[in-house]
Design a protein around this motif. Structure first.
Motif, short mmCIF file in Angstrom:
data_model
loop_
_atom_site.label_atom_id
_atom_site.label_comp_id
_atom_site.label_asym_id
_atom_site.label_seq_id
_atom_site.Cartn_x
_atom_site.Cartn_y
_atom_site.Cartn_z
N SER A 1 0.84 -1.20 0.00
CA SER A 1 0.00 0.00 0.00
C SER A 1 0.87 1.24 0.00
O SER A 1 2.10 1.16 0.08
CB SER A 1 -0.89 0.01 1.25
OG SER A 1 -0.10 0.16 2.41
N GLY A 2 0.21 2.39 -0.05
CA GLY A 2 0.90 3.65 0.15
C GLY A 2 1.29 3.80 1.60
O GLY A 2 0.86 3.03 2.46
N TYR A 3 2.09 4.81 1.90
CA TYR A 3 2.56 5.03 3.27
C TYR A 3 1.39 5.36 4.20
O TYR A 3 0.55 6.20 3.87
CB TYR A 3 3.54 6.20 3.31
CG TYR A 3 4.92 5.93 2.78
CD1 TYR A 3 5.16 5.07 1.72
CD2 TYR A 3 6.01 6.57 3.34
CE1 TYR A 3 6.43 4.86 1.23
CE2 TYR A 3 7.30 6.37 2.85
CZ TYR A 3 7.49 5.50 1.79
OH TYR A 3 8.76 5.30 1.32
N PRO A 4 1.34 4.72 5.37
CA PRO A 4 0.30 5.08 6.33
C PRO A 4 0.45 6.54 6.77
O PRO A 4 1.55 7.04 6.91
CB PRO A 4 0.59 4.16 7.52
CG PRO A 4 1.49 3.09 7.01
CD PRO A 4 2.23 3.67 5.85
N ASN A 5 -0.67 7.18 6.96
CA ASN A 5 -0.73 8.58 7.40
C ASN A 5 -0.15 9.56 6.37
O ASN A 5 0.17 10.70 6.71
CB ASN A 5 -0.05 8.77 8.77
CG ASN A 5 -0.57 9.97 9.52
OD1 ASN A 5 -1.65 10.48 9.24
ND2 ASN A 5 0.21 10.45 10.46
N ALA A 6 -0.02 9.13 5.13
CA ALA A 6 0.57 9.99 4.10
C ALA A 6 -0.14 11.33 3.91
O ALA A 6 0.53 12.33 3.67
CB ALA A 6 0.64 9.24 2.77
N PRO A 7 -1.47 11.42 4.04
CA PRO A 7 -2.11 12.73 3.87
C PRO A 7 -1.63 13.78 4.88
O PRO A 7 -1.72 14.97 4.63
CB PRO A 7 -3.61 12.45 4.06
CG PRO A 7 -3.76 11.01 3.72
CD PRO A 7 -2.49 10.36 4.19
N ASN A 8 -1.11 13.32 6.02
CA ASN A 8 -0.68 14.24 7.07
C ASN A 8 0.83 14.44 7.15
O ASN A 8 1.31 15.19 8.00
CB ASN A 8 -1.19 13.75 8.43
CG ASN A 8 -2.70 13.71 8.46
OD1 ASN A 8 -3.35 14.69 8.11
ND2 ASN A 8 -3.24 12.58 8.82
N ILE A 9 1.57 13.76 6.27
CA ILE A 9 3.04 13.86 6.31
C ILE A 9 3.52 14.23 4.91
O ILE A 9 3.51 13.40 3.99
CB ILE A 9 3.66 12.54 6.80
CG1 ILE A 9 3.14 12.22 8.20
CG2 ILE A 9 5.19 12.62 6.78
CD1 ILE A 9 3.50 10.87 8.74
#
Length: 126
Positions: free
Chosen positions: A93-101
């Motif tokens: 998957s994409g990186y966890p918490n990516a929208p906030n980092i």
């Protein structure tokens, strides 16, 4: 992870510890469970596998993915009637918490930029 279990944005090396899978090893016992996101090398050959697993019975799984990493969970916290350390989950998957980092690759998708993932699982006997 921060103290609330939310990905903090820090990407750490897994060299020479429980999470170092650069050489083949047995996934640990229930006391050494794994529940971590692993970042893949940015420069990796997309035709190379991101994971290769072999069971004691000789059954093998090879995982190919176009994602930047994968969450790996070694099923160490199961309770009866299931038994801990009897399975593993690999979730590219994409990186966890990516929208906030902001330093993480974006996982925001739109009609103009639709989501697409390629995952190939090869099962074989060795």
């Amino acid at each position: 992870m921060d103290d609330q279990g939310i990905p903090s944005g820090r990407v750490l090396a897994a060299n020479d510890n429980l999470l170092d899978f650069s050489m083949p090893k047995t996934i640990g016992s229930a006391s050494e469970g794994i529940d971590h996101y692993f970042c893949f090398d940015h420069d990796r050959d997309p035709k190379s596998p991101v994971a290769e697993l072999t069971s004691h019975s000789g059954l093998a799984l090879t995982v190919y993915s176009d994602q930047p990493g994968a969450q790996v969970y070694s099923v160490y916290e199961l309770t009866k009637p299931r038994r801990a350390s009897r399975g593993v989950c690999i979730e590219p998957s994409g990186y966890p918490n990516a929208p906030n980092i902001s330093s993480f690759p974006s996982i925001i998708y739109t009609p103009e930029n639709p989501y697409r993932q390629e995952l190939i699982l090869e099962v074989s006997e060795e």
